[in-house]
Design an enzyme around this catalytic site. Structure first.
Site: not given
Length: 321
Positions: A24, A27, A242, A274, A277, A280
């Site tokens: 470990n 942690c 929408c 446009c 990206c 939308c």
């Protein structure tokens, strides 16, 4: 901790019947404050030294006992720490461990969560939200030709698709914790079933055939084709009007989407503005209503490196006029 302390804990782990050791070094839950956990994983020299101790005594008490080093994501670059484990003789690495964080704040009592009495502290963040970070770090090690030891992928594995993604970026095994805590061990059966169906549908007979399959497609930014161009297209038969896309584009993107003006409820797109990206597409509530379509802009492939060297020409940026 001293070398003798490591010998003691490894000998006792072997006596208890351990089939492998996972160190470990990641942690952040109160361990780094005591010089353990991620404090070790953040220092390559310490990582390498303790890994060599662990491997030395694993071989002494049970020859061939595998030793994995669990790496912390709380570093700027995972490569030095992965290579430190490799130099130390680790049989593999596992990553990522949890990300140091504060999960939230009690805004009435003015104490971070989780509250311990009237105080709190940082802890380790895990679960689905950390998967993108885990994939990045796994991929960084997986694609480096000098990194030769196996990778066990950890971080946000919630279903079989997540497991496949880790394997395709170089993991030879995948570990699951948070999702089992939330849903029980039954979820692993679903993961196995989904993985088997995926392998059959893609012609993979073994996991080894999948390991690292996506690494050739993981490149540096300077090598990407910056003349590659997509624009948004709306499927009018699926649009519900929408206008989520219009708001997102107006307030957070490139102001190229507008409310319908043709008597329908389907927004219009100024394709000349446009930039592809895909914001939308992200906010659209209807699957496959908005798609990003590749367009021929008249410019051939060109990378940033080629443009800087004067070898290729980059297309003009939209909106730069």
């Amino acid at each position: 901790e001293t070398e003798q302390e490591w010998e003691d804990i490894i000998s006792r782990s072997v006596d208890a019947g351990a089939d492998g050791l996972e160190l470990n070094f990641g942690c952040p839950h109160g361990m780094c404050e005591r010089g353990m956990g991620s404090a070790v994983g953040q220092e390559p020299a310490v990582n390498e030294r303790i890994t060599s101790w662990a491997k030395k005594y694993a071989e002494k008490y049970r020859p061939g006992l595998p030793v994995l080093v669990k790496l912390t994501p709380n570093v700027g670059d995972i490569l030095p720490n992965g290579f430190a484990a490799q130099r130390g003789g680790a049989d593999g690495v596992s990553l990522i461990n949890t990300i140091k964080s504060i999960i939230g704040v009690d805004i009435d009592n003015f104490v971070p969560y989780p509250t311990v009495g009237n105080q709190s502290s940082n802890g380790g963040y895990c679960g689905s939200a950390v998967k993108p970070i885990a994939l990045h770090m796994v991929g960084q090690l997986g694609r480096d030709p000098d990194f030769k030891i196996p990778i066990s992928g950890i971080g946000g594995v919630a279903n079989w698709r997540d497991a496949v993604e880790f394997i395709l970026l170089g993991s030879t095994s995948v570990q699951v914790c948070t999702e089992v805590m939330l849903k029980g061990y039954r979820i692993v059966e679903d993961m196995i079933e989904g993985l088997e169906e995926y392998m059959a549908s893609h012609g993979f007979a073994t996991i080894d055939q999948m390991v690292g399959k996506a690494l050739p497609g993981y490149s540096e930014w300077g090598l990407l084709d910056l003349n590659f161009e997509t624009i948004a297209k709306i499927d009018a038969s699926k649009c519900i009007g929408c206008n989520n896309c219009v708001v997102a584009c107006r307030d957070g993107a490139h102001q190229c989407m507008f409310p319908a003006t043709d008597g329908t409820w389907v927004p219009t797109i100024d394709e000349s503005e446009c930039v592809g990206c895909n914001l939308c597409q992200i906010v659209c509530p209807v699957d496959d209503c908005i798609t990003m379509v590749e367009v021929d802009n008249g410019f051939g492939p060109a990378t940033w490196n080629e443009a800087v060297a004067g070898e290729k020409t980059l297309r003009p940026k939209k909106g730069s006029h």
